[in-house]
Design a protein around this motif. Sequence first.
Motif, PDB file in Angstrom:
ATOM      1  N   GLY A  61       0.853  -1.266   0.008  1.00 61.31           N
ATOM      2  CA  GLY A  61      -0.066  -0.196   0.059  1.00 61.31           C
ATOM      3  C   GLY A  61       0.586   1.235  -0.132  1.00 61.31           C
ATOM      4  O   GLY A  61       2.165   1.207   0.226  1.00 61.31           O
ATOM      5  N   SER A  65      -2.413   3.852   3.736  1.00 55.80           N
ATOM      6  CA  SER A  65      -2.677   2.461   3.584  1.00 55.80           C
ATOM      7  C   SER A  65      -1.468   1.595   3.786  1.00 55.80           C
ATOM      8  O   SER A  65      -1.376   0.460   4.247  1.00 55.80           O
ATOM      9  N   SER A 109      -6.160  -0.306  -0.533  1.00 56.31           N
ATOM     10  CA  SER A 109      -6.211   0.844  -1.564  1.00 56.31           C
ATOM     11  C   SER A 109      -7.778   1.195  -1.101  1.00 56.31           C
ATOM     12  O   SER A 109      -8.535   0.374  -1.449  1.00 56.31           O
ATOM     13  N   LYS A 110      -8.026   2.640  -1.000  1.00 54.35           N
ATOM     14  CA  LYS A 110      -9.321   3.085  -0.598  1.00 54.35           C
ATOM     15  C   LYS A 110     -10.074   3.096  -2.083  1.00 54.35           C
ATOM     16  O   LYS A 110     -11.116   2.811  -2.305  1.00 54.35           O
ATOM     17  N   SER A 111      -9.386   3.800  -2.940  1.00 55.00           N
ATOM     18  CA  SER A 111      -9.894   3.953  -4.329  1.00 55.00           C
ATOM     19  C   SER A 111      -9.877   2.673  -5.311  1.00 55.00           C
ATOM     20  O   SER A 111     -10.830   2.361  -6.156  1.00 55.00           O
ATOM     21  N   THR A 114      -5.220   2.921  -7.244  1.00 60.68           N
ATOM     22  CA  THR A 114      -3.586   3.233  -6.676  1.00 60.68           C
ATOM     23  C   THR A 114      -2.719   3.060  -7.958  1.00 60.68           C
ATOM     24  O   THR A 114      -2.351   1.814  -7.997  1.00 60.68           O
ATOM     25  N   ILE A 117       0.438   0.783  -7.407  1.00 57.93           N
ATOM     26  CA  ILE A 117       0.120  -0.582  -7.081  1.00 57.93           C
ATOM     27  C   ILE A 117      -0.178  -1.176  -8.781  1.00 57.93           C
ATOM     28  O   ILE A 117       0.428  -2.192  -9.044  1.00 57.93           O
ATOM     29  N   LEU A 135     -10.041  -3.303  -0.027  1.00 55.16           N
ATOM     30  CA  LEU A 135     -10.203  -2.254  -0.706  1.00 55.16           C
ATOM     31  C   LEU A 135     -11.554  -1.467  -0.473  1.00 55.16           C
ATOM     32  O   LEU A 135     -12.723  -2.023   0.072  1.00 55.16           O
TER      33      LEU A 135
END
Length: 337
Positions: A61, A65, A109-111, A114, A117, A135
């Motif tokens: 991350g 993250s 990853s929130k979105s 990323t 990544i 996620l």
Amino acid sequence: MFTQENIEKVMSKIEILRDVLNLEAKSIEIAASKLKSAEVELMEEVFNKLILSGGDIVFCGVGKSGLIGAKLASTFTSLGLRSFLLHPTEALHGDLGRVRESDVIVFLSKSGTTEEILKILPFLKVKKENRIGLLGAVDSPIGKECAVVFDCSVEKEACINNQAPTTSSTVSLAMGDALAVLFEHIVNLSKEGFAENHPGGFLGKSLRMKVQDLMSHKKDCAVVDSKATLKDVILEMTQRPLGACAVIDNNKFVGLIVEGDIRRCLSTGDGNLQVSVTNILNAKPSTVSRATLAFDALGLMENRERPLNVVPVVEGSEFYGLIRLHDLLKAGLSRKS
């Protein structure tokens, strides 16, 4: 002086804290409600294959993250499963060499988009079946590259601008912790097994440290035979001030004299320095062996009306040394921990 206005300001700030905690707690509850049995079963399969292959679990991350990933890697390592954080940028510059095909990689990853990544995905040795996602967007580019995705989405961040990772990072952390506990159940990790990786912690000390690790050995202890006098005992204890003196005849432990015994003897009208040790020794003191757990020795010494400050280490009739309450407490042991 507290005015009504000051009180209202303080209360409003307390509400800010409460709102953040309540929001994050509620978000974790929502994440828990989204869990599906199919995901958990797949994760169990992944863990079982990982155990058989001897691979590592790798967390990947960026930013907050990444920090959550570092914590989770530390948690899994403490449970006996080798783990580390892989920063995707560093991975492109050589750290991919740390990752093996037998490993499992967990993306945070929130979105789910990323960029760092996404750049390493084409070069990963880890196959899709061993890729896990924590996620905030399940149906995302990163999510589509994972075999198992855990939904860590949140309605909003606790940040007043809905920007700084707060709620989202908390949910990811909690989900990762849940996976760690699942791993514990799968391997049936015992307290003793956990202690192997925590020799310096309280649990490690209580389950692994023994009396022989902390005791004062015979050569450093005050020792006399049964022909000695109180004066001899005092001289011995002055030279080796451990709070007690062992009485030994022909390598056989006869009894123990502690400082309290000396005080009681001298406080009587007929107390004198030439009194025989046989008149003041305790022939049946509480004892421990070298193999006794230090934690159990502490219990023996503390769990009584009058705690014992020192206990002889005896096996059969042979005296090996003394263990002091001070030594146990200094080592960080406590019955109240």
